[in-house]
Design an enzyme around this catalytic site. Sequence first.
Site, mmCIF file in Angstrom:
data_model
loop_
_atom_site.group_PDB
_atom_site.id
_atom_site.type_symbol
_atom_site.label_atom_id
_atom_site.label_comp_id
_atom_site.label_asym_id
_atom_site.label_seq_id
_atom_site.Cartn_x
_atom_site.Cartn_y
_atom_site.Cartn_z
ATOM 1 C CG LEU A 1 35.636 32.671 45.527
ATOM 2 C CD1 LEU A 1 36.032 33.779 46.492
ATOM 3 C CD2 LEU A 1 34.530 33.147 44.601
ATOM 4 C CG ASP A 2 38.149 31.454 38.809
ATOM 5 O OD1 ASP A 2 37.708 30.307 38.972
ATOM 6 O OD2 ASP A 2 37.739 32.236 37.938
ATOM 7 C CE LYS A 3 47.762 29.973 42.498
ATOM 8 N NZ LYS A 3 48.834 29.142 41.889
ATOM 9 C CB THR B 1 38.394 35.170 42.226
ATOM 10 O OG1 THR B 1 38.326 35.097 40.806
ATOM 11 C CG2 THR B 1 37.163 35.898 42.747
ATOM 12 C CG HIS C 1 37.304 30.152 34.632
ATOM 13 N ND1 HIS C 1 37.910 30.503 35.818
ATOM 14 C CD2 HIS C 1 38.160 29.300 34.005
ATOM 15 C CE1 HIS C 1 39.087 29.893 35.904
ATOM 16 N NE2 HIS C 1 39.259 29.147 34.833
#
Length: 233
Positions: free
Chosen positions: A102-104, A106, A184
């Site tokens: 997961l993105d930082k 998110t 993303h």
Amino acid sequence: MRLDKFLCEVNTGTRSQVKEFLKKGQVTVNSAVVKNADFKVNENTDEIYFQGKRLCYQHFVYYMLNKPGGVVSATRDNTSGTVVELLREEDRRKDIFPVGRLDKDTEGFLLLTNDGELTHRLLTPKKHVDKTYLVTLEREATDEELLRLEQGVDIGEEKPTLPGKAERAGDRKILLTIHEGKFHQVKRMFQAVGNRVIALKRVSFGGLELDDSLNPGEYRELTEDEVRILHDA
């Protein structure tokens, strides 16, 4: 398995610490004190105690983490905290890793495990494993935008995204279910239809819902039934 390796695997200590524990006679195997680091044990059947406490070995472990924002989905990072560092020391086995990323910024459901085979099956695009995100948008999405998201959009890859499911979940909020995990991807999908994501949280993965009792940064072990659901996914 060597006794010292077993003790390290169950997070008793580092290899040098384990050797000291053994020298001091703090480890027993089947009621007998063992001081030899290379003593062979059966991790599934032998009764192994350290300082009077029974040690149990799990070949595979599975944790549901409610990932907070600000940490990265990695086992180590030079600049930021990682999801693995959120585990208590006794649970932080060396072979644990996040399933996907997961993105930082998110939040939400992230699976941590040491089961490489299951991880491969969950992440391969051929399996079409569901991932559902609660998306907060800059502005209200139109019906046309939701339809385009469900049909698949061009995010600059060789092919459009696979068809998904988009449904309204409140003011400027959308529940988006996809089956891929491109870089993303959710943000790029909404950008492709002319909108912008301002907050993102994964609320389900592989048929499992995020446990709403878990605060950001908290985690728990999966039940046997939940592990079975992931295998079925």
